[in-house]
Structure formats: C-alpha cells, structure tokens
Design an enzyme around this catalytic site. Structure first.
Site, PDB file in Angstrom:
ATOM      1  N   HIS A  75       0.750  -0.903  -0.315  1.00 33.24           N
ATOM      2  CA  HIS A  75       0.343  -0.103  -0.049  1.00 33.24           C
ATOM      3  C   HIS A  75       0.975   0.745   0.055  1.00 33.24           C
ATOM      4  CE1 HIS A  75      -2.434   2.934   2.057  1.00 33.24           C
ATOM      5  NE2 HIS A  75      -3.615   2.223   0.692  1.00 33.24           N
ATOM      6  N   ASP A 121      -6.220   1.467  -2.246  1.00 37.80           N
ATOM      7  CA  ASP A 121      -6.852   1.563  -0.649  1.00 37.80           C
ATOM      8  C   ASP A 121      -7.589  -0.099  -0.544  1.00 37.80           C
ATOM      9  OD1 ASP A 121      -5.719   3.367  -0.056  1.00 37.80           O
ATOM     10  OD2 ASP A 121      -7.168   4.833  -0.159  1.00 37.80           O
TER      11      ASP A 121
END
Length: 147
Positions: A75, A121
C-alpha cells in the site's frame, strides 16, 4: 458591549485562529477506513492496523514481519506510485467507490489520480481481510524489529 459578550466573542476568535493554523486532516483516510471495514465485514477495528509491524501506520521501513505487514508495504509503495501522477496527493485525494456485500468497486476514471488512490486502498483493504493477524506484531519496536 456586555463583558460576558466580549468574553464569548474573544473565545470564538481565538478558536477560529487556532483552527486556521491546524493542518487539514487526510480525508482519504476516512474512506480507507470504510473500505477496510467493508472488506473485513467489520470483524476487526481499523485502529488495529495503525501500528502493526514495520509498515502499517505512518512511515515504514525494513523487512515486513508477515503477510499483513506486506499488505501495508505494498500500500505504501502504491501511494508512492500514485504521487507521481500530476497533482496527486494520496492522503488527501478523495474518490468514488461502492461497497456491496464486502466487494469494493472503484468508480473514477481509469488512469486518474482518484482511481489510482482508490485502487491502492481497495487492494490493501482486500489484502488486510485475507491476511492473518498476529497480536505479537501490534506495536512492535521499530528500532528492534524493522532495521
């Protein structure tokens, strides 16, 4: 003017002055929180991911301690790629998405900053939902474990 009114007026002015110098809070983190809750069906509070391993939370470095920490490392790297897009600030950029029965769908145009951040996300939220959680890796010492 009544002294009590002056006191209230002064308090309001001081409050507004203080609010003007507080940096804006990342709006995207609210959406990311909701995505995490969608993907894991609310089974684990989002704050459990805030100080997990070497990469979950602010910053990151070293070697990821497990699969969940690798989700956070990926991420972080994804946000790094999104930042290369023109005027793209992943922590502040909001996006459009749907959550239906644990399935996340990004709605913005492919290639846009919004879509890139949403995809970062979405992938992370799904990764979190599928990775085992090891309580021993919550709030570990970065200095001792992440060099």
């Amino acid at each position: 003017m009544n002294p009590a009114h002056l006191l209230v007026l002064a308090a309001v002015c001081v409050s507004l002055l203080g609010a003007a110098i507080v940096p804006p809070q990342p709006l995207n983190l609210y959406q990311f929180n909701n995505m995490i809750q969608c993907a894991n069906h609310g089974n684990r509070p989002t704050w459990h991911y805030a100080h997990y391993g070497c990469y979950c939370g602010k910053g990151g470095g070293g070697t990821a301690v497990d699969e969940l920490d690798r989700c956070c490392q990926t991420h972080d790297n994804c946000y790094g790629e999104a930042e290369k897009l023109p005027k793209c600030s992943p922590y502040y950029k909001t996006y459009k998405y749907d959550c239906s029965e644990g399935k996340l769908t990004c709605k913005d145009a492919p290639g846009s900053c919004e879509r890139s951040v949403c995809d970062c996300d979405r992938v992370a939220a799904n990764c979190f939902a599928g990775a085992p959680y090891n309580n021993d890796n919550f709030f570990i010492s970065f200095k001792e474990n992440c060099q």
